[in-house]
Enzyme design. Sequence first.
Site, PDB file in Angstrom:
ATOM      1  N   CYS A  90       0.846  -1.196   0.000  1.00  0.00           N
ATOM      2  CA  CYS A  90       0.000   0.000   0.000  1.00  0.00           C
ATOM      3  C   CYS A  90       0.877   1.239   0.000  1.00  0.00           C
ATOM      4  N   HIS A  91       0.227   2.359  -0.366  1.00  0.00           N
ATOM      5  CA  HIS A  91       0.908   3.631  -0.547  1.00  0.00           C
ATOM      6  C   HIS A  91       1.818   4.083   0.571  1.00  0.00           C
ATOM      7  N   THR A  92       1.333   3.951   1.789  1.00  0.00           N
ATOM      8  CA  THR A  92       2.042   4.579   2.883  1.00  0.00           C
ATOM      9  C   THR A  92       3.325   3.818   3.236  1.00  0.00           C
TER      10      THR A  92
ATOM     11  N   HIS B 174       1.438  -2.961   6.332  1.00  0.00           N
ATOM     12  CA  HIS B 174       0.326  -2.798   7.273  1.00  0.00           C
ATOM     13  C   HIS B 174      -0.936  -3.477   6.765  1.00  0.00           C
ATOM     14  N   GLU B 175      -0.837  -4.199   5.641  1.00  0.00           N
ATOM     15  CA  GLU B 175      -2.007  -4.870   5.080  1.00  0.00           C
ATOM     16  C   GLU B 175      -1.682  -6.354   5.040  1.00  0.00           C
TER      17      GLU B 175
ATOM     18  N   CYS C 238      -9.788  -1.338  21.092  1.00  0.00           N
ATOM     19  CA  CYS C 238      -9.657  -1.915  22.442  1.00  0.00           C
ATOM     20  C   CYS C 238     -11.008  -2.096  23.124  1.00  0.00           C
TER      21      CYS C 238
ATOM     22  N   CYS D 115     -11.299   2.363  25.619  1.00  0.00           N
ATOM     23  CA  CYS D 115     -10.808   3.741  25.762  1.00  0.00           C
ATOM     24  C   CYS D 115     -11.947   4.731  25.472  1.00  0.00           C
TER      25      CYS D 115
ATOM     26  N   CYS E  20     -12.969   4.513  21.814  1.00  0.00           N
ATOM     27  CA  CYS E  20     -13.750   3.325  21.444  1.00  0.00           C
ATOM     28  C   CYS E  20     -15.172   3.398  21.996  1.00  0.00           C
TER      29      CYS E  20
ATOM     30  N   CYS F 238      -9.215   4.483  18.011  1.00  0.00           N
ATOM     31  CA  CYS F 238      -8.786   3.940  19.310  1.00  0.00           C
ATOM     32  C   CYS F 238      -7.431   4.538  19.683  1.00  0.00           C
TER      33      CYS F 238
ATOM     34  N   ARG G 131      -1.810   4.283  20.867  1.00  0.00           N
ATOM     35  CA  ARG G 131      -1.424   5.235  19.827  1.00  0.00           C
ATOM     36  C   ARG G 131       0.025   5.706  19.948  1.00  0.00           C
TER      37      ARG G 131
ATOM     38  N   CYS H 233      -6.529  -2.842   4.626  1.00  0.00           N
ATOM     39  CA  CYS H 233      -6.460  -1.387   4.422  1.00  0.00           C
ATOM     40  C   CYS H 233      -7.387  -0.938   3.288  1.00  0.00           C
TER      41      CYS H 233
ATOM     42  N   ARG I 254      -3.287  -3.333  -7.004  1.00  0.00           N
ATOM     43  CA  ARG I 254      -2.734  -3.878  -5.761  1.00  0.00           C
ATOM     44  C   ARG I 254      -1.822  -5.049  -6.078  1.00  0.00           C
TER      45      ARG I 254
HETATM   46  P1  NAD Z   1      -3.193   4.991  -6.131  1.00  0.00           P
HETATM   47  O1  NAD Z   1      -1.891   5.545  -6.548  1.00  0.00           O
HETATM   48  O2  NAD Z   1      -3.502   3.570  -6.421  1.00  0.00           O
HETATM   49  O3  NAD Z   1      -4.367   5.866  -6.772  1.00  0.00           O
HETATM   50  C1  NAD Z   1      -4.333   7.254  -6.886  1.00  0.00           C
HETATM   51  C2  NAD Z   1      -5.018   7.630  -8.189  1.00  0.00           C
HETATM   52  O4  NAD Z   1      -5.155   9.050  -8.240  1.00  0.00           O
HETATM   53  C3  NAD Z   1      -4.213   7.216  -9.417  1.00  0.00           C
HETATM   54  O5  NAD Z   1      -5.028   6.456 -10.278  1.00  0.00           O
HETATM   55  C4  NAD Z   1      -3.791   8.547 -10.043  1.00  0.00           C
HETATM   56  O6  NAD Z   1      -3.727   8.492 -11.469  1.00  0.00           O
HETATM   57  C5  NAD Z   1      -4.905   9.476  -9.563  1.00  0.00           C
HETATM   58  N1  NAD Z   1      -4.533  10.880  -9.536  1.00  0.00           N
HETATM   59  C6  NAD Z   1      -3.356  11.447  -9.189  1.00  0.00           C
HETATM   60  N2  NAD Z   1      -3.397  12.768  -9.310  1.00  0.00           N
HETATM   61  C7  NAD Z   1      -4.642  13.087  -9.734  1.00  0.00           C
HETATM   62  C8  NAD Z   1      -5.312  14.296 -10.045  1.00  0.00           C
HETATM   63  N3  NAD Z   1      -4.678  15.472  -9.967  1.00  0.00           N
HETATM   64  N4  NAD Z   1      -6.601  14.241 -10.442  1.00  0.00           N
HETATM   65  C9  NAD Z   1      -7.236  13.040 -10.553  1.00  0.00           C
HETATM   66  N5  NAD Z   1      -6.662  11.870 -10.285  1.00  0.00           N
HETATM   67  C10 NAD Z   1      -5.381  11.892  -9.875  1.00  0.00           C
HETATM   68  O7  NAD Z   1      -3.332   5.260  -4.565  1.00  0.00           O
HETATM   69  P2  NAD Z   1      -4.370   4.589  -3.538  1.00  0.00           P
HETATM   70  O8  NAD Z   1      -3.786   3.347  -2.987  1.00  0.00           O
HETATM   71  O9  NAD Z   1      -5.700   4.511  -4.190  1.00  0.00           O
HETATM   72  O10 NAD Z   1      -4.363   5.674  -2.359  1.00  0.00           O
HETATM   73  C11 NAD Z   1      -4.934   6.942  -2.561  1.00  0.00           C
HETATM   74  C12 NAD Z   1      -4.718   7.815  -1.340  1.00  0.00           C
HETATM   75  O11 NAD Z   1      -5.431   7.295  -0.215  1.00  0.00           O
HETATM   76  C13 NAD Z   1      -3.266   7.923  -0.885  1.00  0.00           C
HETATM   77  O12 NAD Z   1      -3.014   9.269  -0.532  1.00  0.00           O
HETATM   78  C14 NAD Z   1      -3.223   7.028   0.335  1.00  0.00           C
HETATM   79  O13 NAD Z   1      -2.197   7.392   1.232  1.00  0.00           O
HETATM   80  C15 NAD Z   1      -4.588   7.300   0.914  1.00  0.00           C
HETATM   81  N6  NAD Z   1      -5.093   6.326   1.908  1.00  0.00           N
HETATM   82  C16 NAD Z   1      -5.760   6.830   2.980  1.00  0.00           C
HETATM   83  C17 NAD Z   1      -6.279   5.998   3.946  1.00  0.00           C
HETATM   84  C18 NAD Z   1      -7.064   6.541   5.089  1.00  0.00           C
HETATM   85  O14 NAD Z   1      -7.359   5.791   6.023  1.00  0.00           O
HETATM   86  N7  NAD Z   1      -7.432   7.810   5.078  1.00  0.00           N
HETATM   87  C19 NAD Z   1      -6.109   4.611   3.820  1.00  0.00           C
HETATM   88  C20 NAD Z   1      -5.448   4.121   2.692  1.00  0.00           C
HETATM   89  C21 NAD Z   1      -4.934   4.992   1.739  1.00  0.00           C
HETATM   90  C1  022 Z   2      -2.995   3.633   5.095  1.00  0.00           C
HETATM   91  N1  022 Z   2      -2.853   4.963   5.229  1.00  0.00           N
HETATM   92  C2  022 Z   2      -2.389   5.451   4.050  1.00  0.00           C
HETATM   93  C3  022 Z   2      -2.258   4.389   3.203  1.00  0.00           C
HETATM   94  N2  022 Z   2      -2.624   3.281   3.876  1.00  0.00           N
HETATM   95  C4  022 Z   2      -3.162   5.693   6.358  1.00  0.00           C
HETATM   96  C5  022 Z   2      -2.226   6.545   6.906  1.00  0.00           C
HETATM   97  C6  022 Z   2      -2.550   7.280   8.029  1.00  0.00           C
HETATM   98  C7  022 Z   2      -3.805   7.165   8.623  1.00  0.00           C
HETATM   99  C8  022 Z   2      -4.726   6.292   8.067  1.00  0.00           C
HETATM  100  C9  022 Z   2      -4.404   5.558   6.953  1.00  0.00           C
HETATM  101  C10 022 Z   2      -4.166   7.950   9.742  1.00  0.00           C
HETATM  102  C11 022 Z   2      -5.204   8.848   9.778  1.00  0.00           C
HETATM  103  C12 022 Z   2      -5.211   9.426  11.033  1.00  0.00           C
HETATM  104  C13 022 Z   2      -4.187   8.863  11.752  1.00  0.00           C
HETATM  105  N3  022 Z   2      -3.518   7.978  10.961  1.00  0.00           N
HETATM  106  C14 022 Z   2      -3.863   9.192  13.158  1.00  0.00           C
HETATM  107  C15 022 Z   2      -4.711   8.363  14.088  1.00  0.00           C
HETATM  108  C16 022 Z   2      -4.617   8.843  15.529  1.00  0.00           C
HETATM  109  O1  022 Z   2      -3.875   9.776  15.821  1.00  0.00           O
HETATM  110  O2  022 Z   2      -5.309   8.236  16.337  1.00  0.00           O
HETATM  111  C17 022 Z   2      -2.422   7.219  11.356  1.00  0.00           C
HETATM  112  C18 022 Z   2      -2.586   5.888  11.773  1.00  0.00           C
HETATM  113  C19 022 Z   2      -1.480   5.108  12.172  1.00  0.00           C
HETATM  114  C20 022 Z   2      -0.208   5.680  12.189  1.00  0.00           C
HETATM  115  C21 022 Z   2      -0.042   6.999  11.787  1.00  0.00           C
HETATM  116  C22 022 Z   2      -1.138   7.756  11.376  1.00  0.00           C
HETATM  117  C23 022 Z   2       0.953   4.857  12.643  1.00  0.00           C
HETATM  118  O3  022 Z   2       0.793   3.771  13.151  1.00  0.00           O
HETATM  119  N4  022 Z   2       2.176   5.319  12.503  1.00  0.00           N
HETATM  120  C24 022 Z   2      -3.935   5.228  11.759  1.00  0.00           C
HETATM  121 ZN    ZN Z   3      -2.795   1.282   3.377  1.00  0.00          ZN
HETATM  122 ZN    ZN Z   4      -9.788   1.981  22.213  1.00  0.00          ZN
END
Ligand code: NAD
Ligand code: 022
Ligand code: ZN
Ligand code: ZN
Length: 370
Positions: A40-42, A62-63, A92, A95, A98, A106, A110, A170, A365
Amino acid sequence: MRTKAAVALEAGKPLEIMDVNLDAPKEGEVLVEVKATGLCHTDDFTLSGADPEGQFPAILGHEGAGVVVEVGPGVKSLKPGDHVIPLYTPECRECEYCLNPKTNLCQAIRGTQGQGVMPDGTSRFSMTDGTPLLHYMGCSTFANHTVLPEIALAKIRSDAPFDKVCYIGCGVTTGIGAVVNTAKVEIGATAIVFGLGGIGLNVIQGLRLAGADRIVGVDINPDKADMAWKFGMTDFVNPSEVEGALAPYLVEMTGGGGDYTFDATGNVDVMRTALESAHKGWGESVIIGVAPAGAEIATRPFQLVTGRVWKGTAFGGASGRTDVPRIVDWYMDGKIEIDPMITHTLTLEEINKGFDMMHAGESIRSVVVY
Ligand code: NAD
Ligand code: 022
Ligand code: ZN
Ligand code: ZN
């Protein structure tokens, strides 16, 4: 014990496959044999050095999905042989967070999770020369065996295939959860999804599940549209083919804007467009993408004064131990699809190839099977 892992030694270097030491699970901890892990991305964000809080050396990932091997003292909810999915957002059930149904964040572990250690402040991993290795997002699934807190494991049914349901750890839960838990999309809604990658496609299938009528997908890479049509996208927009500003174009096209819009890109300019293409009076825009550290979002406050709502979501608002087993059931019952999004299956030795394909935008993926 000894186990095989892909180790991130320093930022900007490929992962190195090596044997590492793994200590037995302590109080409240569980030893898991990881059977499959998704890239995954992160993980890439940390490995590349783009994350200023990235710590090394560490075992990323993380996945995943796997089997409980051994439980530490005091562990009640799991036993050897149970099938599990690691949770980077634990649950948990005790907390303050939760106990509040308004959040899934949770806070029980953290602090230590962010520091790359177990709740007692120490790491279970080390190199064979004794150098400590840090955990990552509490999971470290780029190792054939890992140790996690009991509260960071969802117990799942034993007939689910590891190499597919690992993605629920994830991407699947984040995308579907953003629709179901965070936006709470209703039947007949119009939605706009920015970014059709591993997260955006799951937003799209979540929207189909929720009964959305119109699902507009937006991506600068037109190759991403093929898969999105299969998951329920009804209209595709390539921003580079739109003359003038994108938000007014999307507002016009949807007869006033999206009831719900989603950023699944992590780009702050896209986040603004997503907000501004939400419907006046009631449109809600959900930020899923994680932007670079220090980035800021902007819009005119009038956008909010006129009724648009800006929200964000972590792990799709899901409470992992409760929600993840249900999403596994949805997959097993055919309510959601995962298989077509897993475009590549690799061995651990091929893991760096998986990151290369992620950079090139060639994969949705990649999954490593141990
Ligand atoms: P990915 O690279 O598979 O997909 C991103 C898509 O966005 C690509 O298809 C790309 O072409 C497109 N894109 C890029 N720039 C663009 C633009 N200007 N306009 C339109 N489309 C555009 O990535 P992903 O795995 O799908 O992850 C996407 C985002 O979600 C990442 O920032 C990731 O860190 C985040 N994420 C967040 C959480 C969360 O809990 N909030 C969890 C997982 C991933
Ligand atoms: C997963 N992410 C991106 C791609 N795959 C992702 C990254 C960060 C978060 C969620 C998904 C995120 C959002 C908010 C927080 N995190 C903070 C949560 C909090 O403070 O309670 C986050 C998480 C874990 C971690 C860092 C940031 C870590 O374990 N280092 C859920
Ligand atoms: Zn992820
Ligand atoms: Zn909790």
